[in-house]
Enzyme design. Structure first.
Site, PDB file in Angstrom:
ATOM      1  N   THR A  17       0.862  -1.442   0.084  1.00  0.00           N
ATOM      2  CA  THR A  17       0.584  -0.104   0.059  1.00  0.00           C
ATOM      3  C   THR A  17       1.087   1.357   0.299  1.00  0.00           C
ATOM      4  OG1 THR A  17       0.043  -0.228   2.494  1.00  0.00           O
ATOM      5  CG2 THR A  17      -2.080  -0.900   1.151  1.00  0.00           C
ATOM      6  N   GLY A  18       2.027   1.428  -0.229  1.00  0.00           N
ATOM      7  CA  GLY A  18       3.104   2.471   0.079  1.00  0.00           C
ATOM      8  C   GLY A  18       3.163   3.055  -0.491  1.00  0.00           C
ATOM      9  N   LYS A  43      -3.569  -3.206   7.642  1.00  0.00           N
ATOM     10  CA  LYS A  43      -4.849  -2.623   6.293  1.00  0.00           C
ATOM     11  C   LYS A  43      -5.157  -3.912   6.179  1.00  0.00           C
ATOM     12  CE  LYS A  43      -2.603   1.856   4.700  1.00  0.00           C
ATOM     13  NZ  LYS A  43      -2.294   2.160   4.174  1.00  0.00           N
ATOM     14  N   ILE A  97      13.738  -4.917  -2.513  1.00  0.00           N
ATOM     15  CA  ILE A  97      14.260  -3.747  -3.505  1.00  0.00           C
ATOM     16  C   ILE A  97      14.139  -2.688  -2.224  1.00  0.00           C
ATOM     17  CG2 ILE A  97      13.567  -1.948  -4.441  1.00  0.00           C
ATOM     18  CD1 ILE A  97      12.638  -4.965  -6.111  1.00  0.00           C
ATOM     19  N   GLU A  99      16.333  -0.147  -0.578  1.00  0.00           N
ATOM     20  CA  GLU A  99      17.703  -0.181  -0.280  1.00  0.00           C
ATOM     21  C   GLU A  99      17.809   0.919   1.167  1.00  0.00           C
ATOM     22  OE1 GLU A  99      18.514   3.641  -3.040  1.00  0.00           O
ATOM     23  OE2 GLU A  99      20.538   3.532  -2.273  1.00  0.00           O
ATOM     24  N   TYR A 160      19.941  -3.264 -16.488  1.00  0.00           N
ATOM     25  CA  TYR A 160      19.198  -2.814 -18.135  1.00  0.00           C
ATOM     26  C   TYR A 160      19.584  -3.053 -19.300  1.00  0.00           C
ATOM     27  CZ  TYR A 160      16.097  -1.514 -13.745  1.00  0.00           C
ATOM     28  OH  TYR A 160      15.582  -1.983 -12.418  1.00  0.00           O
ATOM     29  N   GLU A 210      31.325  -5.157  -9.524  1.00  0.00           N
ATOM     30  CA  GLU A 210      31.594  -3.867  -9.522  1.00  0.00           C
ATOM     31  C   GLU A 210      33.015  -4.027  -7.792  1.00  0.00           C
ATOM     32  OE1 GLU A 210      27.853  -2.086  -8.652  1.00  0.00           O
ATOM     33  OE2 GLU A 210      27.922  -2.196  -6.919  1.00  0.00           O
ATOM     34  N   HIS A 248      26.750   2.401  -3.859  1.00  0.00           N
ATOM     35  CA  HIS A 248      26.565   1.191  -3.459  1.00  0.00           C
ATOM     36  C   HIS A 248      27.099   0.862  -1.913  1.00  0.00           C
ATOM     37  CE1 HIS A 248      24.982  -0.579  -7.304  1.00  0.00           C
ATOM     38  NE2 HIS A 248      23.844   0.169  -6.384  1.00  0.00           N
TER      39      HIS A 248
END
Lengths: 291, 388
Positions: A17-18, A43, A97, A99, A160, A210, A248
């Site tokens: 719901t965010g 909720k 997801i 961060e 991507y 990386e 990061h």
């Protein structure tokens, strides 16, 4: 075939719901992901956007809707708790997801997963996608195409970029995973290489690393010993100065360790096709696949 | 986040970890006062900057009288200290820590970090104190004893015993070292540290175990639950442009080149820097505009980029995912107008709504150099900057 997620994956979204949760859940459903439930404590009993039932706990979402994978958008201060709840509810796959989760929180949660049949991806990552079947993440769906390339990456947008270079050449992907840019993550390159090794649909793996840590060196060791498929690798951060965190939390050259040069050398030594320029990833994949 | 030695020692005191008697001073007179309060007849005056190697650079000095304390402090305060960690431009010293001199019997090393591979805290001890630990690790790794601590168990005594016996300590010193390590672990975990280093950890002739130096770094992501630590941030120690960038939630790191970069995503930002270099250019910065690149954010990012007079061209590389390219394009066009950008701007937009984004740029009436791929963008930016 694919790894981690497919058309049978039944997704519950924690934090549905965010603002982020709502936006990306909409996108996932549009892509075809089977989102069966949402969880937002307090909720429970409501319907999200009139189409997805919301529960107070992950356990309820499992019991009522048969959810077997969780996509998490819960804010960093509460996220470790949300992950632990997903683990406790018996989720097979968890994609986080969010961060900015404190490292010590992640350390504890990761510890709690030991010995349990759960595979987490993230945090601080774009998620997982099996093209045309299931998107558990925030990546733009249209750049992906079904095919033989598996992809593992520490970065989001660079994922991507690499995918797009392949898709533009008509080369599709089996499953793509953004593993996240934090020092402690659910699944490492080695964990996922092992899954790709067993996946008959995957013919080649693109590994995007990386600077920082030794995960790429560990991946190189595994590739050398056991991995049976060709690997195309790129390491970002050749020009990064030591001692500075490059966005990061995990991307930092500390005590002279974790440089791009060391990682590239280790991967080359393991027989991977190491790409110098990020613009060449697609071309090298095409060449190795003979396309 | 980094803190000064004196701040790390304040945290140590809070946890009962022994440190030398001392205090902070910003003027030579204050330094004298602190020395007077500390007492004794030998003092150490130490420059407080966020960099190691201070001793070799002349930032740590002994004084044998109060006059000498004042004199030495006046040399150090206001000096530009150059060490292997400050870069050639050095750092201005604004404050000093004045401490009692100790009767040192032995110098040891003690450190703690979160080990990424084993995903747990690791405490390291070595008999080779006072020298760079990286050097010890490279040349005589057998002289570093490590304890990988199970976070579910915490600092059980056996971990501390392993380290303390490894240091060859026994009797009373053994007990003191075990207590020292246990408290350090507690401070590290409770304050969400990412690194703690005591080099040297000293054994005094009187038989005490004391942190002669102290270094602590903290997890930025955990600062929200540690207002006391967050308050220790010293903006004087950071690059002013980077401080400005942080205000707008932008990830910015200044570099030495002349091609300003604006990219979304840390990995792609690093890769963009790398490809600029491949085409013979030098990036002026690392800049990740992040996941929510609104028009305002993009404009602020440009402001920061262009405030560097070295910047001869700008490269914008956006791969839309969460970020929509049309929004970024609006921001770019708006910023270019408002800021009257004089340097050439190479823009590459790909991903979500990239076509709409490119149209916005074309219709803006401003001159942008557009590129279809990363390689093309880098090549054009290097040309535009006049390097080739």
């Amino acid at each position: 075939m694919s790894i981690l997620v497919n058309k049978d994956t039944r997704v519950v979204v924690q934090g549905i719901t965010g603002k982020e949760g709502t936006f990306h859940t909409t996108q996932c459903i549009e892509y075809g992901t089977n989102v069966v439930a949402g969880v937002t404590p307090g909720k429970g009993g409501s319907m999200w956007e009139g189409k997805v039932p919301v529960y107070n706990t992950v356990a309820e979402a499992v019991e009522r809707e048969g959810a077997n994978a969780s996509l998490i958008f819960v804010p960093p201060a509460f996220c470790a708790d949300a992950i632990a709840e997903a683990v406790d509810a018996g989720m097979g796959v968890i994609v986080t997801i969010t961060e900015g989760i404190p490292a010590l929180d992640m350390m504890k949660v990761k510890r709690s997963m030991k010995g349990k049949n759960v595979r987490m991806v993230g945090p601080n990552c774009p998620g997982v996608i099996t093209p045309d079947e299931c998107k558990m993440g925030i990546m733009p769906g249209y750049i992906f195409k079904k095919g033989p390339v598996g992809l593992i990456s520490r970065s989001g947008t660079l994922t991507y970029e690499a995918v797009w270079q392949c898709t533009e050449r008509g080369i599709g992907q089996s499953t793509c995973i953004g593993i996240g840019g934090d020092p402690i993550i659910g699944s490492t390159q080695v964990d996922l290489l092992k899954l790709f090794n067993e996946d008959p649909e995957t013919e080649l793996v693109v590994l995007i690393g990386e600077i920082g840590g030794t995960a790429e060196e560990e991946a190189a060791e595994y590739i050398k010993k056991e991995f049976t498929k060709p690997v195309v690798a790129f390491i970002a951060g050749k020009t990064a100065p030591p001692g500075r965190r490059m966005g990061h939390a995990g991307a930092i050259i500390a005590g002279g360790k974790g440089t791009a040069a060391e990682k590239m050398a280790a991967l080359r030594e393991a027989g991977a096709h190491v790409v110098e320029s990020p613009a060449e990833i697609g071309a090298v994949v095409a060449r190795v696949l003979g396309k | 986040m980094k803190v000064h030695e004196y701040q790390a020692k304040e945290i140590f005191k809070e946890y009962g970890i022994p440190v030398p008697k001392g205090g902070l001073a910003t003027t030579p007179q204050e330094a004298r006062k602190v020395a007077e309060e500390v007492g004794g007849n030998l003092w150490v005056v130490k420059a407080q900057i966020h960099a190691g190697g201070r001793g070799k650079g002349g930032g740590v000095k002994l004084a044998r009288s109060l006059d000498e304390v004042e004199q030495v402090a006046s040399q150090i305060i206001g000096m530009t200290l150059v060490t292997h960690q400050t870069g050639p431009e050095g750092k201005l010293v604004r404050k000093v820590l004045v401490e009692e001199g100790l009767n040192i019997e032995k110098e040891l090393y003690l450190g703690m970090v979160i080990d990424r591979s084993s995903e747990c805290p690791v405490m390291m001890a070595s008999t080779e104190g006072g020298v760079e630990i990286e050097k010890v690790a490279a040349e005589t790794p057998e002289k570093i004893v490590k304890a990988f601590i199970d976070p579910a168990l915490g600092m059980l005594p056996f971990y501390a015993r392993k380290l303390t016996f490894g240091l060859g300590l026994s009797g009373d010193l053994f007990k003191k070292a075990v207590s020292f390590m246990t408290k350090l672990y507690q401070a590290f975990i409770e304050k969400d540290a990412s690194l703690a280093e005591i080099n040297p950890l000293v054994i005094t002739k009187e038989g005490d175990v004391i942190a002669l130096d102290a270094k602590m770094n903290f997890d930025d992501d955990a600062l929200y639950r540690h207002p006391d630590i967050a308050a220790m941030r010293d903006l004087d120690e950071e690059d002013p442009l980077e401080v400005e960038a942080k205000k707008y939630d932008l990830n910015f790191i200044k570099l030495d080149g002349n091609i300003g970069c604006m990219v979304n995503g840390a990995g792609l930002a690093m890769a963009t820097m790398d490809i600029i270099k491949i085409y013979g250019g030098e990036p002026a910065n690392f800049l990740d505009v992040g996941g929510a690149a609104s028009a305002e954010r993009v404009e602020n990012a440009f402001k920061i980029l262009l405030s560097e007079p070295n910047v001869k061209a700008v490269l914008v590389n956006i791969f839309g995912g969460i970020v929509r390219c049309d929004r970024v394009a609006k921001g770019i066009a708006q910023a270019a107008k408002n800021l009257e950008v004089k340097v050439p701007m190479v823009v590459r937009l790909e991903g979500t709504n990239s076509k709409e984004g490119m149209e916005i740029l074309e219709k803006s009436g401003l001159s942008f150099i557009t590129a279809k791929s990363m390689a093309e963008a880098a090549e054009k930016a290097v040309q535009a900057a006049g390097i080739k």
